[in-house]
Design a protein around this motif. Sequence first.
Motif, PDB file in Angstrom:
ATOM      1  N   TRP A   1       0.850  -1.181   0.000  1.00  0.00           N
ATOM      2  CA  TRP A   1       0.000   0.000   0.000  1.00  0.00           C
ATOM      3  C   TRP A   1       0.889   1.234   0.000  1.00  0.00           C
ATOM      4  CZ3 TRP A   1      -5.375   1.123   0.613  1.00  0.00           C
ATOM      5  CH2 TRP A   1      -6.199   0.029   0.356  1.00  0.00           C
TER       6      TRP A   1
ATOM      7  N   GLU B   1     -11.211  -3.454  -0.569  1.00  0.00           N
ATOM      8  CA  GLU B   1      -9.835  -3.028  -0.821  1.00  0.00           C
ATOM      9  C   GLU B   1      -9.704  -2.110  -2.040  1.00  0.00           C
ATOM     10  OE1 GLU B   1      -5.350  -4.795  -1.350  1.00  0.00           O
ATOM     11  OE2 GLU B   1      -6.819  -5.960  -0.244  1.00  0.00           O
TER      12      GLU B   1
ATOM     13  N   ARG C   1      -8.284   1.637  -1.753  1.00  0.00           N
ATOM     14  CA  ARG C   1      -7.056   1.951  -2.497  1.00  0.00           C
ATOM     15  C   ARG C   1      -7.300   3.143  -3.426  1.00  0.00           C
ATOM     16  NH1 ARG C   1      -2.334  -0.582  -3.514  1.00  0.00           N
ATOM     17  NH2 ARG C   1      -2.998  -2.506  -2.521  1.00  0.00           N
TER      18      ARG C   1
END
Length: 189
Positions: A34, A129, A133
Amino acid sequence: MTTTESLQISLAQLPHAVGSYREYHINWIVPAGWSTEVLTLPQGTEVPIDVKLTTVDDGVLVQVESHGELLGDCVRCLDPLTEPWTVDTADVYFEETAVSDLIVDGDVDMEGQPQDQPRVIVRDEIDLEPMLRDTILAAATLTPLCEPDCLGLCATCGEKLADLPADHAHEDIDPRLAVLRTLLEPADE
């Protein structure tokens, strides 16, 4: 509050009646990867996430609230810094049959950009996710600064300019002309 490494949320507990509502409070453990080129959400960090699910026609409205800090270095002076982020976003996750209908009707171009494609419920689960993101990393500063007026580093010695005296300077003599300097120096008697 549940602590988890996965952002897969099961919809098994959410009734299919339009307007049905369910809330989750999650402590998410960030996996590796990340980061942007200059900022990172460190692996192993615990991030609090509040998720609200509401059943709508052909899918589920997903509302996500979260906050945290990205870590990185100032692009001018290389000092470590933190950049706070906040997520307050919502998106509709469609059932696979609804997406097929949208494609047939021409409302969705599945060949388009990934961010233009609808989010899909797969096997009665949604994956948060990609949503997180897209929100966190896309909003991250491309050139983070420790201070808006950061002076950076001295191009010659590499020291932080803010720590150097105001009269800090270096003589920059072209090596090809360095011999001429000896002509300007007083001769020793």
